[in-house]
Design a protein around this motif. Structure first.
Motif, PDB file in Angstrom:
ATOM      1  N   MET A   3      -6.874  14.674  -4.299  1.00  0.00           N
ATOM      2  CA  MET A   3      -7.367  14.167  -3.026  1.00  0.00           C
ATOM      3  C   MET A   3      -8.655  13.383  -3.263  1.00  0.00           C
ATOM      4  O   MET A   3      -9.522  13.823  -4.010  1.00  0.00           O
ATOM      5  N   VAL A   4      -8.757  12.218  -2.649  1.00  0.00           N
ATOM      6  CA  VAL A   4      -9.943  11.395  -2.817  1.00  0.00           C
ATOM      7  C   VAL A   4     -11.127  12.076  -2.143  1.00  0.00           C
ATOM      8  O   VAL A   4     -11.048  12.499  -0.990  1.00  0.00           O
ATOM      9  N   ASN A   5     -12.221  12.194  -2.881  1.00  0.00           N
ATOM     10  CA  ASN A   5     -13.438  12.757  -2.318  1.00  0.00           C
ATOM     11  C   ASN A   5     -13.932  11.862  -1.183  1.00  0.00           C
ATOM     12  O   ASN A   5     -14.095  10.656  -1.352  1.00  0.00           O
ATOM     13  N   GLU A   6     -14.158  12.471  -0.014  1.00  0.00           N
ATOM     14  CA  GLU A   6     -14.549  11.680   1.158  1.00  0.00           C
ATOM     15  C   GLU A   6     -15.871  10.953   0.940  1.00  0.00           C
ATOM     16  O   GLU A   6     -16.059   9.831   1.412  1.00  0.00           O
ATOM     17  N   GLN A   7     -16.776  11.586   0.215  1.00  0.00           N
ATOM     18  CA  GLN A   7     -18.053  10.933  -0.053  1.00  0.00           C
ATOM     19  C   GLN A   7     -17.857   9.714  -0.954  1.00  0.00           C
ATOM     20  O   GLN A   7     -18.471   8.659  -0.743  1.00  0.00           O
ATOM     21  N   ASP A   8     -16.973   9.866  -1.960  1.00  0.00           N
ATOM     22  CA  ASP A   8     -16.667   8.722  -2.835  1.00  0.00           C
ATOM     23  C   ASP A   8     -16.064   7.579  -2.028  1.00  0.00           C
ATOM     24  O   ASP A   8     -16.408   6.407  -2.223  1.00  0.00           O
ATOM     25  N   LYS A   9     -15.149   7.937  -1.133  1.00  0.00           N
ATOM     26  CA  LYS A   9     -14.503   6.910  -0.313  1.00  0.00           C
ATOM     27  C   LYS A   9     -15.541   6.179   0.547  1.00  0.00           C
ATOM     28  O   LYS A   9     -15.528   4.949   0.652  1.00  0.00           O
ATOM     29  N   GLU A  10     -16.434   6.953   1.138  1.00  0.00           N
ATOM     30  CA  GLU A  10     -17.465   6.344   1.982  1.00  0.00           C
ATOM     31  C   GLU A  10     -18.388   5.454   1.153  1.00  0.00           C
ATOM     32  O   GLU A  10     -18.755   4.348   1.576  1.00  0.00           O
ATOM     33  N   ASP A  11     -18.748   5.925  -0.042  1.00  0.00           N
ATOM     34  CA  ASP A  11     -19.609   5.123  -0.924  1.00  0.00           C
ATOM     35  C   ASP A  11     -18.937   3.803  -1.305  1.00  0.00           C
ATOM     36  O   ASP A  11     -19.585   2.746  -1.346  1.00  0.00           O
ATOM     37  N   GLN A  69       0.228   4.175  -0.201  1.00  0.00           N
ATOM     38  CA  GLN A  69      -1.104   4.758  -0.373  1.00  0.00           C
ATOM     39  C   GLN A  69      -2.180   3.790   0.110  1.00  0.00           C
ATOM     40  O   GLN A  69      -3.135   4.184   0.786  1.00  0.00           O
ATOM     41  N   ARG A  70      -2.000   2.524  -0.242  1.00  0.00           N
ATOM     42  CA  ARG A  70      -2.988   1.516   0.141  1.00  0.00           C
ATOM     43  C   ARG A  70      -3.023   1.344   1.656  1.00  0.00           C
ATOM     44  O   ARG A  70      -4.093   1.285   2.264  1.00  0.00           O
ATOM     45  N   TRP A  71      -1.851   1.287   2.269  1.00  0.00           N
ATOM     46  CA  TRP A  71      -1.797   1.151   3.725  1.00  0.00           C
ATOM     47  C   TRP A  71      -2.428   2.351   4.409  1.00  0.00           C
ATOM     48  O   TRP A  71      -3.133   2.209   5.403  1.00  0.00           O
ATOM     49  N   GLU A  72      -2.151   3.522   3.890  1.00  0.00           N
ATOM     50  CA  GLU A  72      -2.670   4.736   4.514  1.00  0.00           C
ATOM     51  C   GLU A  72      -4.193   4.751   4.500  1.00  0.00           C
ATOM     52  O   GLU A  72      -4.829   5.304   5.388  1.00  0.00           O
ATOM     53  N   LEU A  73      -4.753   4.107   3.489  1.00  0.00           N
ATOM     54  CA  LEU A  73      -6.208   4.105   3.350  1.00  0.00           C
ATOM     55  C   LEU A  73      -6.877   2.935   4.056  1.00  0.00           C
ATOM     56  O   LEU A  73      -8.039   3.030   4.447  1.00  0.00           O
ATOM     57  N   ARG A  76      -5.176   0.514   6.485  1.00  0.00           N
ATOM     58  CA  ARG A  76      -4.537  -0.176   7.607  1.00  0.00           C
ATOM     59  C   ARG A  76      -4.733   0.491   8.966  1.00  0.00           C
ATOM     60  O   ARG A  76      -4.049   0.161   9.923  1.00  0.00           O
ATOM     61  N   GLY A  77      -5.615   1.442   9.054  1.00  0.00           N
ATOM     62  CA  GLY A  77      -5.937   2.016  10.355  1.00  0.00           C
ATOM     63  C   GLY A  77      -5.043   3.184  10.744  1.00  0.00           C
ATOM     64  O   GLY A  77      -4.053   3.503  10.094  1.00  0.00           O
ATOM     65  N   THR A  78      -5.413   3.805  11.869  1.00  0.00           N
ATOM     66  CA  THR A  78      -4.764   5.057  12.275  1.00  0.00           C
ATOM     67  C   THR A  78      -3.303   4.870  12.667  1.00  0.00           C
ATOM     68  O   THR A  78      -2.491   5.775  12.485  1.00  0.00           O
ATOM     69  N   LYS A  79      -2.952   3.710  13.201  1.00  0.00           N
ATOM     70  CA  LYS A  79      -1.573   3.498  13.648  1.00  0.00           C
ATOM     71  C   LYS A  79      -0.596   3.616  12.483  1.00  0.00           C
ATOM     72  O   LYS A  79       0.423   4.315  12.565  1.00  0.00           O
ATOM     73  N   ILE A  80      -0.912   2.946  11.387  1.00  0.00           N
ATOM     74  CA  ILE A  80      -0.047   3.007  10.209  1.00  0.00           C
ATOM     75  C   ILE A  80      -0.167   4.369   9.529  1.00  0.00           C
ATOM     76  O   ILE A  80       0.819   4.919   9.018  1.00  0.00           O
ATOM     77  N   GLN A  81      -1.368   4.932   9.520  1.00  0.00           N
ATOM     78  CA  GLN A  81      -1.538   6.274   8.949  1.00  0.00           C
ATOM     79  C   GLN A  81      -0.628   7.276   9.651  1.00  0.00           C
ATOM     80  O   GLN A  81       0.047   8.087   9.009  1.00  0.00           O
TER      81      GLN A  81
END
Length: 367
Positions: free
Chosen positions: A1-9, A341-345, A347-352
């Motif tokens: 799982m991608v670390n949320e802090q890493d993602k935000e950074d 994976q790329r879309w989920e990250l 493309r926004g909540t609709k695609i997620q």
């Protein structure tokens, strides 16, 4: 799982360079997606790739060039000769973490299973915790996976083989047979003979029981296969016709939807792949010296083409539905998983939400 802090950074870093990126590419958003598809939010790798892209000497990326340019850049500046490239210091650090472990060989064997997507139950063992801490692997949807595509290409099977050979562990020496065999007082002759007779009868009983069971099992399998083969096979002429229709659909978009409908119906009716349904047709081609085409993969290719039309017109929800009909046998399934994976990250909540809805039944969403 991608670390949320890493993602935000990573997102904050991308925001800080977006104006510069606008000057280096026709479609900076596509460039960002392509980079993240390789790094999966690994901070150092993401930053160093964008630094490469923003170098004054790096040519402008025009519409449609994104995938090829970024792939070439990563291969030449990071992956190729990674043990010596200055920018690849992060990759060497990951390797050093593994090599400096007291259980290097165990970690390599565990990583090998994850690399080949073998099932590895999560049990929080010391070796699993150590491998996760190295950053080389992560856990997604309850499964271990290699943390990103760059790691997957650098730390590949050749790397594993090379380093497993270096870390051969010697088997412990045994000083004598006495160390392996517990010392018991020998039984009396009469007791030993009685015990041996009992073992013989038990062995014969097990053999007879086993032979009977195997005979019954073979009979049931034969009966089942005879029944299923007659029910699942399609006529040679029907398969020949559909094989031609698949070929035409790959060339002519106007034929695509009808062929897709027919192929999906065939799958649903028989519950097995097109190749299995058309086994007689394929065998006939082989007898004639012709290599039979992979009908299942051709249907997957037709589906992929139709999905691309939806992607190009930004109808991503419809594209998800079509891509989810592509079977596990598709030769480029890893690429589809990367797209999801790329879309989920990005493309926004609709695609997620859409991807989450289909995740349990969609091969491309199984990552």
């Amino acid at each position: 799982m991608v670390n949320e802090q890493d993602k935000e950074d990573v997102y904050n870093y991308i925001k800080s360079i977006i104006s510069e990126l606008d000057k280096k590419a026709d479609r900076p958003n596509v460039v960002i997606e392509e980079v993240l598809a390789w790094t999966y939010f690994q901070k150092y790798l993401t930053k160093v790739i964008f630094e490469f892209l923003l170098e004054p000497s790096e040519p402008f990326i025009t519409n449609g060039e994104e995938n090829e340019r970024i792939t070439n850049l990563i291969h030449t500046r990071l992956i190729k000769d990674w043990e010596f490239q200055e920018a690849s210091v992060h990759l060497r650090n990951v390797q050093n973490i593994i090599f400096n472990s007291t259980q290097t060989r165990t970690l390599l064997k565990l990583y090998q299973k994850i690399l080949h997507e073998d099932y590895v139950p999560i049990n929080n063992s010391p070796e699993q915790q150590e491998l996760l801490a190295s950053g080389l692997v992560t856990i997604e949807a309850g499964k271990f996976r290699v943390a990103n595509r760059i790691y997957k290409q650098v730390f590949n099977q050749n790397w594993i083989d090379k380093n497993l050979n270096k870390n051969q562990q010697k088997s412990p020496k045994v000083n004598s047979v006495d160390e392996l065999v517990p010392q018991n007082n020998p039984p009396q002759d009469s007791e030993r003979r009685a015990s041996e007779v009992a073992r013989v009868f038990a062995y014969l009983f097990i053999v007879i029981l086993g032979v009977s069971f195997i005979s019954l099992l073979l009979f049931l399998i034969l009966k089942s296969s005879q029944s299923s083969s007659s029910n699942s096979a399609r006529s040679i002429s029907a398969c020949q016709k559909f094989s031609y229709e698949l070929d035409e659909a790959l060339k002519k978009p106007q034929d695509r939807l009808n062929v897709i409908k027919k192929g999906l119906l065939w799958r649903q009716e028989k519950g097995i792949s097109l190749n299995e349904q058309c086994e007689d047709f394929r065998k006939n081609l082989e007898k004639s010296g012709i290599t039979p085409s992979d009908m299942e993969n051709k249907l997957n290719q037709v589906l992929r083409q139709e999905a691309q039309i939806k992607i190009d017109t930004n109808q991503l929800e419809e594209a998800v539905d079509i891509l989810c009909k592509i079977s596990d046998e598709y030769e480029s399934m890893d690429d589809l998983k990367s797209i999801f994976q790329r879309w989920e990250l990005t493309r926004g909540t609709k695609i997620q939400n859409k991807i989450n809805q289909v995740k349990s039944s969609c091969p491309a969403a199984q990552y």
